[in-house]
Design a protein around this motif. Structure first.
Motif, PDB file in Angstrom:
ATOM      1  N   GLY A  15      -9.169  36.821  68.025  1.00 24.10           N
ATOM      2  CA  GLY A  15      -9.458  36.179  69.294  1.00 24.10           C
ATOM      3  C   GLY A  15      -9.324  37.094  70.493  1.00 24.10           C
ATOM      4  O   GLY A  15      -9.733  36.732  71.604  1.00 24.10           O
ATOM      5  N   ARG A  66     -20.668  37.978  70.973  1.00 23.00           N
ATOM      6  CA  ARG A  66     -19.262  38.411  71.065  1.00 23.00           C
ATOM      7  C   ARG A  66     -19.137  39.848  71.567  1.00 23.00           C
ATOM      8  O   ARG A  66     -18.193  40.171  72.286  1.00 23.00           O
ATOM      9  CB  ARG A  66     -18.582  38.301  69.695  1.00 23.00           C
ATOM     10  CG  ARG A  66     -18.568  36.906  69.118  1.00 23.00           C
ATOM     11  CD  ARG A  66     -17.706  36.845  67.854  1.00 23.00           C
ATOM     12  NE  ARG A  66     -18.192  37.694  66.788  1.00 23.00           N
ATOM     13  CZ  ARG A  66     -17.468  38.662  66.209  1.00 23.00           C
ATOM     14  NH1 ARG A  66     -16.226  38.887  66.616  1.00 23.00           N
ATOM     15  NH2 ARG A  66     -17.986  39.383  65.231  1.00 23.00           N
ATOM     16  N   ASN A  83     -15.332  41.006  72.202  1.00 19.55           N
ATOM     17  CA  ASN A  83     -14.554  39.810  72.497  1.00 19.55           C
ATOM     18  C   ASN A  83     -14.494  38.909  71.274  1.00 19.55           C
ATOM     19  O   ASN A  83     -15.278  39.051  70.335  1.00 19.55           O
ATOM     20  CB  ASN A  83     -15.179  39.052  73.669  1.00 19.55           C
ATOM     21  CG  ASN A  83     -15.214  39.854  74.944  1.00 19.55           C
ATOM     22  OD1 ASN A  83     -14.341  40.693  75.198  1.00 19.55           O
ATOM     23  ND2 ASN A  83     -16.228  39.618  75.771  1.00 19.55           N
ATOM     24  N   SER A  84     -13.580  37.967  71.305  1.00 25.03           N
ATOM     25  CA  SER A  84     -13.430  37.004  70.204  1.00 25.03           C
ATOM     26  C   SER A  84     -13.391  37.714  68.855  1.00 25.03           C
ATOM     27  O   SER A  84     -14.086  37.342  67.905  1.00 25.03           O
ATOM     28  CB  SER A  84     -14.590  35.995  70.235  1.00 25.03           C
ATOM     29  OG  SER A  84     -14.627  35.309  71.465  1.00 25.03           O
ATOM     30  N   LYS A  86     -12.544  39.097  65.216  1.00 26.10           N
ATOM     31  CA  LYS A  86     -12.186  38.439  63.964  1.00 26.10           C
ATOM     32  C   LYS A  86     -11.641  39.480  62.989  1.00 26.10           C
ATOM     33  O   LYS A  86     -11.986  40.667  63.097  1.00 26.10           O
ATOM     34  CB  LYS A  86     -13.427  37.786  63.352  1.00 26.10           C
ATOM     35  CG  LYS A  86     -14.133  36.799  64.259  1.00 26.10           C
ATOM     36  CD  LYS A  86     -15.410  36.285  63.619  1.00 26.10           C
ATOM     37  CE  LYS A  86     -16.145  35.313  64.533  1.00 26.10           C
ATOM     38  NZ  LYS A  86     -17.402  34.812  63.910  1.00 26.10           N
TER      39      LYS A  86
END
Length: 118
Positions: A15, A66, A83-84, A86
């Motif tokens: 995240g 992302r 971003n974001s 995983k």
């Protein structure tokens, strides 16, 4: 002598965000395509994103929305805002340059490790 030096990798929680940079030296690449690739353990290197001299960008499907690739031609530098993140984004990230008229990426950096913990 051409050199591409990546920086900005590290350990981040799922995240979270990281911004990778790739500074080129030895020649100017403002008129050429610059890209990011990654290689996870036990897997082949894969395309992540690329940006043309015009600013047009392409992304691998799993990072669309992302990741954002950008470039600063005055600094001969390409960036990858991630971003974001995983856990499956964990890999060594490489920047590369494909000269106009070439079909392959000719110049490569040494890579920077990105580790995303769950």
């Amino acid at each position: 002598q051409v050199q591409l030096v990546e920086s900005g990798g590290g350990l981040v929680q799922a995240g979270g965000s990281l911004r990778l940079s790739c500074a080129a030296s030895g020649r100017t690449f403002s008129n050429h395509k610059m890209g990011w690739f990654r290689q996870a353990p036990g897997k082949e290197r894969e395309f992540v994103a690329a940006i043309a001299w015009s600013g047009n960008a392409d992304y691998e499907d799993s990072v669309k929305g992302r990741f954002t690739i950008s470039r600063d031609n005055a600094k001969n530098t390409v960036y990858l805002q991630m971003n974001s993140l995983k856990p499956e984004d964990t890999a060594v990230y490489y920047c590369a340059v494909r000269l106009s008229g070439d079909s392959v990426y000719r110049y490569w950096g040494q890579g920077t490790q990105v580790t995303v913990s769950s």
